[in-house]
Design an enzyme around this catalytic site. Structure first.
Site, PDB file in Angstrom:
ATOM      1  N   ASP A 115       1.927  21.123  -3.028  1.00 36.31           N
ATOM      2  CA  ASP A 115       0.665  22.169  -3.035  1.00 36.31           C
ATOM      3  C   ASP A 115      -0.162  22.129  -1.615  1.00 36.31           C
ATOM      4  O   ASP A 115      -1.334  22.460  -1.790  1.00 36.31           O
ATOM      5  CB  ASP A 115      -0.310  21.567  -4.214  1.00 36.31           C
ATOM      6  CG  ASP A 115       0.170  22.026  -5.496  1.00 36.31           C
ATOM      7  OD1 ASP A 115       0.548  23.229  -5.397  1.00 36.31           O
ATOM      8  OD2 ASP A 115      -0.149  21.507  -6.531  1.00 36.31           O
ATOM      9  N   ASP A 181       3.629  28.147 -10.110  1.00 31.17           N
ATOM     10  CA  ASP A 181       2.485  27.898  -9.192  1.00 31.17           C
ATOM     11  C   ASP A 181       2.998  27.974  -7.751  1.00 31.17           C
ATOM     12  O   ASP A 181       2.320  28.235  -6.809  1.00 31.17           O
ATOM     13  CB  ASP A 181       1.925  26.429  -9.615  1.00 31.17           C
ATOM     14  CG  ASP A 181       1.835  26.183 -11.137  1.00 31.17           C
ATOM     15  OD1 ASP A 181       2.476  26.570 -11.566  1.00 31.17           O
ATOM     16  OD2 ASP A 181       0.716  25.531 -11.392  1.00 31.17           O
TER      17      ASP A 181
END
Length: 404
Positions: A115, A181
């Site tokens: 991320d 994601d």
């Protein structure tokens, strides 16, 4: 340190109300509300001693939860301040945006999850776009190098999560999990090629997008949350979920990530397959029989308790932001208009009292009613800083698209 943003904005709103001028448009009112609420949030952050307190959500007792720099959400509040500056033109916000961005600089070196794109792109990426600061460009490229260490050539993907011995992920049989994601982190790689001239970042992003396009989607256009690859052969081992209600369900934010992520991939590559994928997943969501009239989806479109399941404002904000960009892509005039109108409908819902908090409430976050993970019992029907971030981004994109 007191910024006085709340006092100034409240005074301006009061003066405007007393002048008897024409009613303020919903988007203008949304920006003014953000100025007030985020001004209060900045005032609070500045009043807290010690290192940067990074507002993320609220705790069960109603207090604000502040995340560490290694939290995947650490870049969203700095990014939201950049967007508020862009929306209002208030240069007094710039020192705070810089301060909060530079407070998460450590994130550029993070290599133990995927991320870093969220973390550095939302903070340093927006700062670079608005200031041209070369140090921010350096941070983006370094973050892309960190993310590239997670590329697994046998599968052609960027591994999302590590699988530690004795962990729940190992118990599920996972060895190389990739979540939808992760499409949101590819923008960092594309940008790093643009900034550095090193095409390897672009190639890794395309490889990941191509494999995701092949493996993550069902015939109806919806996507799985988790694809686990065999770490040696690169073959698909499992098609699972982590945050949805079932492996076969349509976890709402996952669909939002897919729509947004493939729209971004199209922007950087011009590959029509990517745009078609974004369109197809949006059309799935739009036509879903459980999509509420206000267009703010349930946390999972197949959750068993609908219509009494929590909504997810964060998924709605991500979809709206993506749709404003999609409306400028070659989808045809009719679809472009329809996508913009759908995004407007979402944003008007999110800007209503049902979803927008009154000043000083909701932990001083903008939006109510988001969900992190209902299966894990984590952050259900709460504000989330990334919901606010994509909401502000959508407001910015709406204004930009209207000026074209």
């Amino acid at each position: 340190m007191k910024t006085g943003f709340f006092a100034v904005a409240a005074l301006a709103a009061a003066v405007g109300a007393c002048t008897g001028s024409k009613p303020v448009a919903w988007d203008e009112a949304a920006i003014e509300n953000a100025r007030v609420q985020m001004g209060m949030q900045i005032d609070t952050v500045e009043s807290l001693a010690g290192e940067f307190h990074n507002p993320t959500t609220i705790n069960p007792d109603g207090s604000v939860h502040y995340c560490e720099v290694t939290d995947w959400r650490s870049g969203f509040f700095p990014g939201a301040v950049w967007y508020l500056y862009e929306l209002t033109g208030d240069t007094a916000l710039v020192p705070y945006a810089r301060k909060y961005t530079e407070a998460v600089a450590e994130a550029q070196h993070l290599k133990w999850h995927h991320d870093v794109g969220f973390m550095v792109g939302s903070s340093f990426g927006n700062g670079l776009r608005l200031t041209g600061d070369s140090a921010y460009a350096d941070a983006m490229v370094e973050a892309a190098r960190s993310l590239s260490t997670r590329f697994r050539p046998n599968a052609g993907i960027i591994q999302s999560w590590d699988v530690d011995p004795g962990s729940e992920r190992e118990a599920k049989g996972w060895t190389c999990p990739v979540i939808i994601d992760n499409m949101m982190n590819l923008e960092l790689l594309f940008e790093a090629t643009r900034l550095s001239g090193d095409s390897s970042f672009h190639k890794l992003a395309v490889s990941h997008a191509d494999r995701t396009l092949k493996e993550h989607f069902r015939p109806d256009g919806s996507c799985f949350h988790v694809i686990d690859y065999d770490s040696i052969s690169g073959d698909v081992a499992h098609r699972h979920t982590a945050q949805g209600c079932a492996h076969s369900s349509a976890w709402a934010r996952g669909q939002a990530w897919a729509i947004y992520g493939f729209t971004v991939a199209y922007r950087y590559t011009g590959n029509p397959d990517y745009l078609q994928r974004a369109v197809g997943t949006f059309e799935f969501m739009k036509a879903h029989p459980h999509m509420p009239a206000d267009k703010v989806p349930y946390w999972d479109m197949d959750a068993p308790g609908i219509p009494d399941e929590p909504r997810d404002a964060s998924a709605a904000a991500v979809i709206a932001s993506a749709l404003y960009e999609m409306s400028g892509c070659p989808v045809g005039d009719d679809k472009a208009t329809a996508y913009r109108e759908y995004a407007d409908s979402i944003m008007q819902s999110l800007s209503s009292p049902e979803y927008t908090a009154a000043p000083g409430e909701n932990g001083r976050f903008l939006l109510k009613h988001s969900v992190t993970s209902k299966p894990a019992g984590v952050e259900i029907d709460v504000p989330l800083n990334y919901a606010d971030y994509y909401y502000l981004e959508a407001l910015k994109r709406r204004r930009d698209s209207a000026s074209i």
